[in-house]
Each structure stands twice: as C-alpha cells, then as structure tokens.
Scaffold this motif. Structure first.
Motif, short mmCIF file in Angstrom:
data_model
loop_
_atom_site.label_atom_id
_atom_site.label_comp_id
_atom_site.label_asym_id
_atom_site.label_seq_id
_atom_site.Cartn_x
_atom_site.Cartn_y
_atom_site.Cartn_z
N TYR A 15 0.87 -1.17 0.00
CA TYR A 15 0.00 0.00 0.00
C TYR A 15 0.91 1.22 0.00
O TYR A 15 1.81 1.34 0.85
CB TYR A 15 -0.91 0.00 1.23
CG TYR A 15 -1.96 -1.08 1.17
CD1 TYR A 15 -3.18 -0.84 0.57
CD2 TYR A 15 -1.70 -2.34 1.67
CE1 TYR A 15 -4.14 -1.85 0.49
CE2 TYR A 15 -2.65 -3.35 1.60
CZ TYR A 15 -3.86 -3.10 1.01
OH TYR A 15 -4.81 -4.09 0.93
N CYS A 23 7.97 4.65 -0.64
CA CYS A 23 7.12 3.70 -1.37
C CYS A 23 7.85 3.16 -2.59
O CYS A 23 7.81 1.96 -2.87
CB CYS A 23 5.82 4.38 -1.79
SG CYS A 23 4.83 4.98 -0.40
N ARG A 43 0.79 -3.40 -6.18
CA ARG A 43 0.81 -2.11 -5.50
C ARG A 43 -0.61 -1.58 -5.45
O ARG A 43 -1.34 -1.66 -6.44
CB ARG A 43 1.67 -1.16 -6.32
CG ARG A 43 1.65 0.27 -5.86
CD ARG A 43 2.41 1.13 -6.88
NE ARG A 43 2.64 2.45 -6.38
CZ ARG A 43 1.82 3.47 -6.54
NH1 ARG A 43 0.68 3.30 -7.18
NH2 ARG A 43 2.10 4.65 -6.04
N VAL A 44 -1.02 -1.05 -4.30
CA VAL A 44 -2.32 -0.41 -4.16
C VAL A 44 -2.05 1.02 -3.72
O VAL A 44 -1.49 1.24 -2.64
CB VAL A 44 -3.21 -1.13 -3.12
CG1 VAL A 44 -4.50 -0.37 -2.91
CG2 VAL A 44 -3.48 -2.56 -3.57
N GLU A 45 -2.45 1.98 -4.55
CA GLU A 45 -2.28 3.39 -4.19
C GLU A 45 -3.45 3.79 -3.32
O GLU A 45 -4.61 3.65 -3.71
CB GLU A 45 -2.20 4.27 -5.43
CG GLU A 45 -1.87 5.70 -5.08
CD GLU A 45 -1.58 6.55 -6.30
OE1 GLU A 45 -2.08 7.68 -6.32
OE2 GLU A 45 -0.85 6.09 -7.20
N ILE A 46 -3.15 4.31 -2.15
CA ILE A 46 -4.21 4.63 -1.19
C ILE A 46 -4.87 5.97 -1.44
O ILE A 46 -5.96 6.22 -0.92
CB ILE A 46 -3.69 4.57 0.27
CG1 ILE A 46 -2.71 5.70 0.56
CG2 ILE A 46 -3.07 3.21 0.56
CD1 ILE A 46 -2.41 5.89 2.04
N LEU A 52 -8.63 3.79 2.99
CA LEU A 52 -7.22 3.41 3.03
C LEU A 52 -6.35 4.56 3.50
O LEU A 52 -5.37 4.35 4.24
CB LEU A 52 -6.76 2.90 1.67
CG LEU A 52 -7.35 1.58 1.22
CD1 LEU A 52 -6.84 1.22 -0.19
CD2 LEU A 52 -7.03 0.46 2.19
N VAL A 60 2.65 4.56 5.31
CA VAL A 60 3.05 4.10 3.98
C VAL A 60 4.55 4.21 3.79
O VAL A 60 5.17 5.12 4.32
CB VAL A 60 2.31 4.86 2.85
CG1 VAL A 60 0.86 4.52 2.84
CG2 VAL A 60 2.55 6.33 2.91
#
Length: 86
Positions: A15, A23, A43-46, A52, A60
């Motif tokens: 995240y 990151c 990858r998860v962009e918050i 999130l 992060v």
C-alpha cells in the motif's frame, strides 16, 4: 513487474502513495524479492480511497504478506524472504 491486478490475488501487497520515495524503494525491493522467489505482488495506491488513507496515511508504504500486515515504512529484505519461505 507487478503481479496480478487485484490485491486479493497477490501474495504480497504494498500500500503506497504517489510521489513517496519510501514507497518507490519498497516497491523496487518487493519486486526484486518476488522475482527471485516467484511470488506475486501488487501495488495499491491509497490516495483514491478515503478508508485506506485513514488507515495507512502515516505508515506508507505498508507491506502485507498473505493478507497480514508485515511491515511499514521500510521493507526488511531478510524478514520478507523469510515470510515468503514459509
């Protein structure tokens, strides 16, 4: 290269936020380790998800392995390789 498009399908999920140097470093290391081990990652962009952002904004990047939080801020290569070896 990242793994599957969906976080539910990846063994490792990072995240992260846009323009975050920690990151970028975490993602590069996760990509390298997963390439070595054959594990999937994504990858998860918050930034686009208020839930999130509220959950992870101060931590992060946050790394999950097998659906459980593993690390935040930095990826410890030895710890991640050990977790993936289980």
């Amino acid at each position: 290269m990242t793994g599957p498009a969906h976080a539910d399908d990846a063994r490792v999920v990072v995240y992260s936020r846009a323009a975050c140097h920690l990151c970028e470093a975490a993602e590069a290391l996760v990509a390298e380790i997963c390439a070595d081990t054959g594990d999937t990652w994504t990858r998860v962009e918050i930034d686009g998800d208020p839930d999130l952002v509220e959950r992870f904004t101060e931590q992060v990047p946050v790394t999950f392995v097998d659906g459980k939080q593993h690390d935040f801020w930095r990826v410890d290569e030895r710890r991640l390789r050990a977790a993936l070896g289980k």
